[in-house]
Design a protein around this motif. Structure first.
Motif, PDB file in Angstrom:
ATOM      1  N   THR A  58     146.077  43.067   9.979  1.00 35.86           N
ATOM      2  CA  THR A  58     146.333  43.764   8.710  1.00 35.86           C
ATOM      3  C   THR A  58     147.815  43.678   8.347  1.00 35.86           C
ATOM      4  O   THR A  58     148.186  43.352   7.202  1.00 35.86           O
ATOM      5  CB  THR A  58     145.904  45.246   8.813  1.00 35.86           C
ATOM      6  N   SER A 145     137.743  34.436   6.390  1.00 31.82           N
ATOM      7  CA  SER A 145     138.112  35.126   5.141  1.00 31.82           C
ATOM      8  C   SER A 145     137.201  34.702   4.007  1.00 31.82           C
ATOM      9  O   SER A 145     136.566  33.653   4.065  1.00 31.82           O
ATOM     10  CB  SER A 145     139.560  34.802   4.793  1.00 31.82           C
ATOM     11  N   ILE A 148     139.925  35.213  -2.454  1.00 33.70           N
ATOM     12  CA  ILE A 148     140.921  36.247  -2.785  1.00 33.70           C
ATOM     13  C   ILE A 148     140.830  36.559  -4.269  1.00 33.70           C
ATOM     14  O   ILE A 148     140.674  35.664  -5.100  1.00 33.70           O
ATOM     15  CB  ILE A 148     142.344  35.738  -2.452  1.00 33.70           C
ATOM     16  N   ASP A 164     142.224  41.849  -3.124  1.00 35.54           N
ATOM     17  CA  ASP A 164     140.916  41.911  -2.464  1.00 35.54           C
ATOM     18  C   ASP A 164     140.793  40.667  -1.571  1.00 35.54           C
ATOM     19  O   ASP A 164     140.669  39.546  -2.074  1.00 35.54           O
ATOM     20  CB  ASP A 164     139.837  41.928  -3.550  1.00 35.54           C
ATOM     21  N   TYR A 165     140.860  40.887  -0.262  1.00 39.38           N
ATOM     22  CA  TYR A 165     140.857  39.764   0.676  1.00 39.38           C
ATOM     23  C   TYR A 165     140.008  40.183   1.881  1.00 39.38           C
ATOM     24  O   TYR A 165     140.485  40.839   2.810  1.00 39.38           O
ATOM     25  CB  TYR A 165     142.293  39.463   1.095  1.00 39.38           C
ATOM     26  N   SER A 166     138.725  39.850   1.828  1.00 42.86           N
ATOM     27  CA  SER A 166     137.790  40.272   2.878  1.00 42.86           C
ATOM     28  C   SER A 166     137.991  39.443   4.130  1.00 42.86           C
ATOM     29  O   SER A 166     137.904  38.213   4.085  1.00 42.86           O
ATOM     30  CB  SER A 166     136.352  40.089   2.396  1.00 42.86           C
ATOM     31  N   LYS A 177     135.626  44.303  10.675  1.00 45.65           N
ATOM     32  CA  LYS A 177     136.036  44.017   9.304  1.00 45.65           C
ATOM     33  C   LYS A 177     137.413  44.652   9.087  1.00 45.65           C
ATOM     34  O   LYS A 177     137.674  45.736   9.597  1.00 45.65           O
ATOM     35  CB  LYS A 177     135.059  44.660   8.314  1.00 45.65           C
ATOM     36  N   LYS A 179     140.212  46.412   6.769  1.00 45.59           N
ATOM     37  CA  LYS A 179     140.182  47.300   5.604  1.00 45.59           C
ATOM     38  C   LYS A 179     140.601  46.533   4.337  1.00 45.59           C
ATOM     39  O   LYS A 179     141.601  45.835   4.322  1.00 45.59           O
ATOM     40  CB  LYS A 179     141.135  48.468   5.850  1.00 45.59           C
ATOM     41  N   ASN A 180     139.828  46.652   3.324  1.00 37.93           N
ATOM     42  CA  ASN A 180     140.044  45.902   2.095  1.00 37.93           C
ATOM     43  C   ASN A 180     139.912  46.878   0.925  1.00 37.93           C
ATOM     44  O   ASN A 180     139.094  47.807   0.996  1.00 37.93           O
ATOM     45  CB  ASN A 180     138.981  44.804   1.995  1.00 37.93           C
ATOM     46  N   PRO A 181     140.598  46.766  -0.183  1.00 39.05           N
ATOM     47  CA  PRO A 181     141.612  45.767  -0.510  1.00 39.05           C
ATOM     48  C   PRO A 181     142.988  46.116   0.087  1.00 39.05           C
ATOM     49  O   PRO A 181     143.211  47.250   0.516  1.00 39.05           O
ATOM     50  CB  PRO A 181     141.662  45.830  -2.022  1.00 39.05           C
ATOM     51  N   PHE A 182     143.873  45.114   0.033  1.00 38.45           N
ATOM     52  CA  PHE A 182     145.255  45.331   0.477  1.00 38.45           C
ATOM     53  C   PHE A 182     146.063  45.825  -0.719  1.00 38.45           C
ATOM     54  O   PHE A 182     146.003  45.234  -1.799  1.00 38.45           O
ATOM     55  CB  PHE A 182     145.858  44.020   0.986  1.00 38.45           C
TER      56      PHE A 182
END
Lengths: 262, 615
Positions: A58, A145, A148, A164-166, A177, A179-182
């Motif tokens: 992260t 990933s 984006i 938003d970057y899963s 997983k 935590k999203n979004p950054f």
């Protein structure tokens, strides 16, 4: 056995149509439940990755976003607020500079557009920064990933980013997983530069055939920037404003745009 | 007694009859002779004069010879004073002007008698009556200064042997058709010398006016007005040309209203255009909306609209005037425009073929046209929201300062007059293959002065993942390096030496690059040492498969601490000398490679300061 039919608090008779609806709902719940079970059974039954590693990832991604977004705002400003510059534009060396003023037509991108362009820049360049998470791979951590996307909002003295970057992290049999979004805040006053550029374009209207150097010079003197103009050809002139940011004195922030004369 | 009486009466009657007959006979004979041209022309001049004096002469029937001889009989030619005789002369001369040319004394008296003109021996070509006038005549002279004039309009003038006129004020009319309309002289197709004139005014068309060693002409079809008063010549009209008679070349062309005093200073009237020439070519032009003084010697009155132009420098006090200034031959090095008032405007154009212009208002400076060809230094005083400041545009804006601080400039890759050296380096590294190319606009001399450096750098890297999959990681990029150095030469009067000298050792793949490297280091060192703001913009970007690194360099420090090199001298040295000066040590293999591939130089640099008050 209490049946729905006999439940007294349904104080009205049920018709056949109503019965069908109930069955459909129950059926759907069952189907969705089964699907969800199969989808998340790994997470349910698989151990999560060590939080130290996920936190590291992260932080790594967050730093990449910070760094790429800063790079991005520097780059897209060099191209007049665009990552991929639309026409009308002027090619100069390897960059494309938008024409902000042409005869009597003003064409300055809105701050929303600049924000969207910054996101596009991040979309393209964040993968380069994370570099397939090679440094984590060496430690046996695999990160996958998805695409984006995100938003960038230009505020007074800062830019707010939501990227938003899963990301899915696998280490051995563990999986997590991220935590999203950054969320990121770029402490960069793009707004004031944008406002200076607007003033220049407004002044350009005063005498559309001539470059308002006096106004730009006085603005530069009062606002603390320097500038350079480049006549690319008979019609197109690029105006580049160079600002020195206190937190990055070694690198000027350059905002370039072009004006087209008859 | 009666018979005697009758005889006496008879005799008396006979005598009376005889007397009557005689008187009648004499009267008959006399009246018949006075109307007989044969008789009259047979009389001698003395008899004619007697007849004229008796009032019995009908001189219209005299032939010219006798008529003129009759006039000549009186050595004072007093007959010409007689209006009848004078009119008769006019009448006869209009038919045959030779009667005057062949009788110079009569001609002289004729000119002076009624018109007060002094004939100095002119030959007359023609005399004609002024239309709708019975007595006024127009004289046309013969000779190189042949002139047409009404003697009545030029009282007191001298009529020269060559046919010209010298008017009462001293104006010499050496050619032309002179008429007077509403009391003002009109000259058509004339050539006038006003050098000795005490004062004159007239309209002129298709004429040449000489004043001292200058000649003014107006093209055909254009009417001009000229006035000379107390040594100040004033012109009004379009298409007036000023020529220097010594060099034979055009000095200026103008239209509108221009006053020229004896020192050569001009007062340009409202809506006047004035174009000065140099060596026969258009040089500097002025178009003014309001009255403007053009001072070539002396100083301007700062409270009036004025342009001072001398030694290739121009100082302008525009007030609220609108003025266009043209420098067609780049003969203006610098312009200083004092604070413009109200809606005033100064527009400066340079270069006829590829025009470039600057517009100055009370609060702004605009640049337009082909700025790469703009070389004039412009300084302007401006006021914005009560804030007064001075901006200087060196070499047409290549370097722009406000209150002495460099704020920016008009630049780019386009070469220009001030650019004396430009090198573009391109280097490409694709796997093991290395391509290197140096493009140099001109060679860098081993000596130079008053120079200013600009740098640019671009790093464009292409990923080679597809074609270079087997390459080591570091070689998966095809790198294109692009670097630019430009060296400009400033006007020597804007850079002062600081007497600070330093020596730099450098090397490069070419001689140019070795010297350039030393100059770059020298410039950079100076900037750092004086804490001037030298900034770089270094931008990285990844666009699809292309990686960009774009670097710009600026010097935005105080102008008196900027990147200015007053002088430099470069000397080629050996590798060993270079190594000693730089304290470099390396193994023999690398040394050998370097010695083979590179040039080594020692460059002595004297630093300079940009003069704050320049230009």
């Amino acid at each position: 056995m209490l049946s729905f039919k006999n439940k007294t608090y349904f104080n009205y008779p049920m018709n056949k149509k109503g019965q069908v609806t109930i069955f459909i709902i129950v059926g759907l719940i069952l189907v969705v439940g089964v699907v969800l079970f199969f989808m998340f059974r790994e997470n349910i039954f698989v151990d999560p990755v060590n939080p130290v590693e996920t936190n590291a990832i992260t932080t790594f991604v967050q730093e990449c976003i910070n760094s790429i977004s800063e790079e991005g705002i520097y780059f897209i400003s060099l191209q007049g607020g665009y990552y991929k510059t639309p026409a009308p534009k002027v090619d100069y060396l390897t960059i494309e500079i938008p024409v902000y003023f042409e005869v009597d037509k003003e064409n300055i991108p809105s701050k929303e557009t600049v924000g969207n362009e910054l996101v596009k820049y991040i979309e393209d360049n964040l993968p380069v920064c994370v570099d397939n998470f090679k440094s984590f791979k060496q430690r046996g951590i695999e990160v996958t990933s998805e695409d984006i996307s995100g938003t960038a909002e230009i505020k007074e003295e800062k830019i707010l980013l939501e990227i938003d970057y899963s990301l899915t992290v696998k280490q051995g049999t563990s999986k997590s997983k991220i935590k999203n979004p950054f969320e990121s805040q770029l402490n960069f006053d793009f707004n004031s530069k944008y406002s200076i550029v607007q003033k220049i374009v407004n002044n350009q209207k005063e005498n559309p055939g001539f470059l308002p150097l006096g106004f730009i010079t006085n603005l530069a003197y009062n606002e603390g920037f320097s500038y350079e103009t480049i006549s690319v050809d008979e019609k197109n002139t690029i105006i580049s404003l160079a600002f020195i940011e206190l937190n990055k004195p070694e690198q000027s922030f350059v905002y370039s745009f072009a004006v087209r004369y008859l | 007694m009666f018979i005697h009486l009758r005889l006496d009466i008879y005799k008396m009657f006979k005598k009376i009859i005889l007397i009557i007959i005689l008187i009648s006979l004499v009267g008959f004979i006399s009246s018949q002779d006075f109307n007989d041209p044969e008789y009259l022309n047979g009389l001698n001049t003395s008899e004619l004069l007697d007849l004229f004096n008796s009032g019995d002469l009908n001189f219209s029937i005299l032939n010219n010879e006798n008529f003129m001889e009759m006039i000549l009989l009186d050595e004072n030619l007093s007959l010409i004073d007689n209006q009848q005789i004078f009119n008769e002369i006019n009448s006869r001369a209009s038919k045959d002007v030779s009667i005057l040319n062949e009788n110079p004394t009569i001609k002289k008296k004729w000119f002076s008698a009624k018109y007060g003109l002094d004939d100095q021996g002119a030959q007359l070509k023609k005399i004609s009556f002024v239309p709708s006038s019975e007595n006024d005549v127009i004289v046309e002279t013969f000779g190189k200064d042949a002139t047409i004039f009404n003697p009545k309009d030029n009282i007191g003038a001298k009529v020269t042997q060559e046919g010209g006129l010298i008017l009462m004020d001293g104006t010499e009319v050496n050619r032309g058709n002179l008429t007077k309309i509403n009391g003002t002289l009109n000259v058509f197709d004339g050539a006038l010398d006003l050098t000795n004139s005490s004062g004159q005014d007239f309209f002129f068309n298709n004429s040449i006016l000489k004043i001292g060693d200058k000649e003014y002409s107006i093209r055909n079809g254009q009417m001009g007005y000229f006035n000379l008063n107390n040594g100040v010549a004033s012109f009004k009209g379009e298409g007036i040309t000023e020529k220097d008679l010594v060099s034979g070349q055009i000095v200026s062309k103008f239209g509108g209203g221009v006053k020229i005093d004896e020192s050569g200073n001009k007062l340009l009237g409202e809506k006047t255009s004035y174009l000065s020439y140099s060596n026969g070519e258009a040089s500097t032009g002025f178009v003014v909306r309001k009255t403007t003084e053009l001072v070539l010697t002396g100083n301007c009155n700062p409270s009036q609209s004025c342009i001072k132009y001398s030694d290739r420098k121009m100082q302008i006090y525009p007030q609220d005037n609108e003025m266009d200034i043209f420098s067609f031959d780049k003969s203006v090095d610098s312009i200083k425009v004092n604070q413009i008032q109200g809606q005033g405007k100064v527009i400066f154009f340079e270069n006829d073929e590829s025009p470039v212009g600057a517009i100055m208002t009370k609060d702004n400076f605009f640049l337009g046209g082909d700025d790469a060809n703009f070389n004039t230094d412009i300084t302007g005083e401006f006021t914005v929201n009560g804030q007064k400041f001075t901006q200087t545009y060196l070499e047409g804006g290549r370097l722009v300062t406000q209150n002495g601080n460099v704020m920016g400039g008009v630049g780019g890759l386009k070469p220009d007059e001030g650019l004396i050296y430009q090198s573009i380096l391109k280097s490409r590294n694709k796997g093991d293959e290395r391509v290197y190319k140096e493009t140099t606009k001109s060679n860098l001399g081993i000596e130079g002065e008053d120079i200013y450096l600009r740098n640019g750098f671009l790093d464009n890297t292409l990923l080679l993942e597809e074609e270079g999959t087997n390459l080591p990681e570091i070689d998966k990029r095809d790198e294109n390096l692009f670097s630019l150095t430009e060296i400009y030469q400033l006007n020597s009067d804007v850079v002062s030496p600081t007497n600070e000298i330093e020596t730099f050792a450098s090397y490069g793949k070419t001689r140019n690059l070795a010297i350039e490297d030393a100059l770059n280091v020298a410039a950079e060192k100076k900037i750092i040492s004086v804490r001037s703001k030298y900034t770089e913009s270094d931008v990285h970007a990844q666009i699809n498969d292309d990686y960009f690194r774009h670097e710009f360099s600026w010097n935005i420090g105080e102008t008196n601490t900027g990147v200015f090199i007053k002088n430099y001298k470069a000397k080629e040295i050996s590798f060993d000398e270079w190594a000693e000066k730089t304290g470099t040590t390396m193994d023999d293999l690398i040394k050998k490679e370097l010695e083979e591939d590179y040039y080594f130089y020692e460059v002595e640099v004297e630093y300079g300061e940009l003069n704050r008050n320049s230009p």
